[in-house]
Design a protein around this motif. Structure first.
Motif, PDB file in Angstrom:
ATOM      1  N   PHE A  45       0.849  -1.182   0.000  1.00  0.00           N
ATOM      2  CA  PHE A  45       0.000   0.000   0.000  1.00  0.00           C
ATOM      3  C   PHE A  45       0.885   1.231   0.000  1.00  0.00           C
ATOM      4  O   PHE A  45       2.076   1.149   0.293  1.00  0.00           O
ATOM      5  CB  PHE A  45      -0.915   0.014   1.229  1.00  0.00           C
ATOM      6  N   ARG A  46       0.291   2.372  -0.309  1.00  0.00           N
ATOM      7  CA  ARG A  46       1.049   3.613  -0.243  1.00  0.00           C
ATOM      8  C   ARG A  46       0.153   4.754   0.223  1.00  0.00           C
ATOM      9  O   ARG A  46      -1.068   4.713   0.064  1.00  0.00           O
ATOM     10  CB  ARG A  46       1.689   3.952  -1.591  1.00  0.00           C
ATOM     11  N   GLN A  47       0.792   5.780   0.792  1.00  0.00           N
ATOM     12  CA  GLN A  47       0.047   6.898   1.337  1.00  0.00           C
ATOM     13  C   GLN A  47       0.850   8.185   1.176  1.00  0.00           C
ATOM     14  O   GLN A  47       2.047   8.216   1.457  1.00  0.00           O
ATOM     15  CB  GLN A  47      -0.279   6.669   2.810  1.00  0.00           C
ATOM     16  N   THR A  48       0.171   9.243   0.736  1.00  0.00           N
ATOM     17  CA  THR A  48       0.762  10.566   0.648  1.00  0.00           C
ATOM     18  C   THR A  48       0.122  11.453   1.702  1.00  0.00           C
ATOM     19  O   THR A  48      -0.992  11.175   2.163  1.00  0.00           O
ATOM     20  CB  THR A  48       0.560  11.170  -0.745  1.00  0.00           C
ATOM     21  N   LYS A  64      -3.807  12.188   2.331  1.00  0.00           N
ATOM     22  CA  LYS A  64      -4.575  11.252   1.521  1.00  0.00           C
ATOM     23  C   LYS A  64      -4.769   9.935   2.265  1.00  0.00           C
ATOM     24  O   LYS A  64      -3.997   9.583   3.151  1.00  0.00           O
ATOM     25  CB  LYS A  64      -3.868  10.980   0.187  1.00  0.00           C
ATOM     26  N   GLU A  65      -5.811   9.221   1.867  1.00  0.00           N
ATOM     27  CA  GLU A  65      -6.040   7.898   2.427  1.00  0.00           C
ATOM     28  C   GLU A  65      -5.024   6.907   1.874  1.00  0.00           C
ATOM     29  O   GLU A  65      -4.531   7.060   0.756  1.00  0.00           O
ATOM     30  CB  GLU A  65      -7.456   7.415   2.102  1.00  0.00           C
ATOM     31  N   ARG A  66      -4.734   5.899   2.655  1.00  0.00           N
ATOM     32  CA  ARG A  66      -3.835   4.858   2.193  1.00  0.00           C
ATOM     33  C   ARG A  66      -4.474   4.106   1.032  1.00  0.00           C
ATOM     34  O   ARG A  66      -5.651   3.747   1.087  1.00  0.00           O
ATOM     35  CB  ARG A  66      -3.504   3.905   3.341  1.00  0.00           C
ATOM     36  N   ALA A  67      -3.706   3.856  -0.011  1.00  0.00           N
ATOM     37  CA  ALA A  67      -4.214   3.259  -1.232  1.00  0.00           C
ATOM     38  C   ALA A  67      -3.543   1.925  -1.517  1.00  0.00           C
ATOM     39  O   ALA A  67      -2.346   1.755  -1.291  1.00  0.00           O
ATOM     40  CB  ALA A  67      -4.005   4.205  -2.416  1.00  0.00           C
ATOM     41  N   ALA A  96       5.274   8.586  -2.327  1.00  0.00           N
ATOM     42  CA  ALA A  96       4.447   8.176  -1.197  1.00  0.00           C
ATOM     43  C   ALA A  96       5.305   7.409  -0.204  1.00  0.00           C
ATOM     44  O   ALA A  96       6.447   7.041  -0.497  1.00  0.00           O
ATOM     45  CB  ALA A  96       3.285   7.291  -1.656  1.00  0.00           C
ATOM     46  N   TYR A 143       5.510   3.845   1.329  1.00  0.00           N
ATOM     47  CA  TYR A 143       5.060   2.521   0.920  1.00  0.00           C
ATOM     48  C   TYR A 143       5.103   1.559   2.100  1.00  0.00           C
ATOM     49  O   TYR A 143       6.094   1.472   2.817  1.00  0.00           O
ATOM     50  CB  TYR A 143       5.932   1.995  -0.219  1.00  0.00           C
ATOM     51  N   GLU A 186      -8.346  -3.390   2.790  1.00  0.00           N
ATOM     52  CA  GLU A 186      -7.267  -3.069   3.723  1.00  0.00           C
ATOM     53  C   GLU A 186      -7.509  -3.653   5.109  1.00  0.00           C
ATOM     54  O   GLU A 186      -6.552  -4.029   5.804  1.00  0.00           O
ATOM     55  CB  GLU A 186      -7.106  -1.550   3.807  1.00  0.00           C
ATOM     56  N   TRP A 244       1.494  -4.996   9.733  1.00  0.00           N
ATOM     57  CA  TRP A 244       1.963  -3.904   8.881  1.00  0.00           C
ATOM     58  C   TRP A 244       3.374  -3.464   9.245  1.00  0.00           C
ATOM     59  O   TRP A 244       3.750  -3.463  10.421  1.00  0.00           O
ATOM     60  CB  TRP A 244       1.043  -2.685   9.020  1.00  0.00           C
TER      61      TRP A 244
END
Length: 124
Positions: free
Chosen positions: A37-40, A43-46, A92, A94, A108, A114
């Motif tokens: 997953f990745r997150q900026t 923003k929500e984690r994608a 992002a 990761y 998710e 994690w």
């Protein structure tokens, strides 16, 4: 205790490549599906992609399909995310996570362990 440690992030130019690693302890990685997953900021984690425990099935988000590849080395208890033709929007943090099954890779909430993440920054 189960631990996941991501590494391999850094600064890379547009069009370049990076390989992220996720080293797993306690859990035998070959018995679990694994996801990235990745997150900026803000923003929500994608979801990025996932691989089944058997390596028979992989699934990727449309935004990375054809550019990113997930693989594993069971002897090293490590999962990898090979990232090619990187774009600025790939910037992002990761994360890797273990997937015990029970539903879609993209859910998710199904992932049970994690890592803390590794930063990837893509610039021109």
């Amino acid at each position: 205790q189960v631990q996941l440690v991501e590494s391999g992030g850094g600064l890379v130019q547009v069009g370049g490549s990076l390989r992220l690693s996720c080293e797993v302890s306690e859990v035998t990685v070959s018995t679990y599906g694994m996801g990235w997953f990745r997150q900026t900021p803000g923003k929500e984690r994608a979801f990025v992609g996932a691989i089944s425990a058997s390596n028979r099935v992989t699934y990727y988000a449309d935004t990375v399909k054809g550019r990113f590849t997930i693989s594993r080395n069971n002897a090293k208890n490590t999962v990898y995310l090979q990232m090619n033709r990187l774009k600025p929007e790939d910037t992002a943090v990761y994360f890797c996570a273990t997937f015990p099954g029970g539903g879609s890779f993209t859910n998710e909430g199904l992932y049970d362990h994690w890592g803390r993440g590794t930063q990837v920054t893509v610039s021109s």
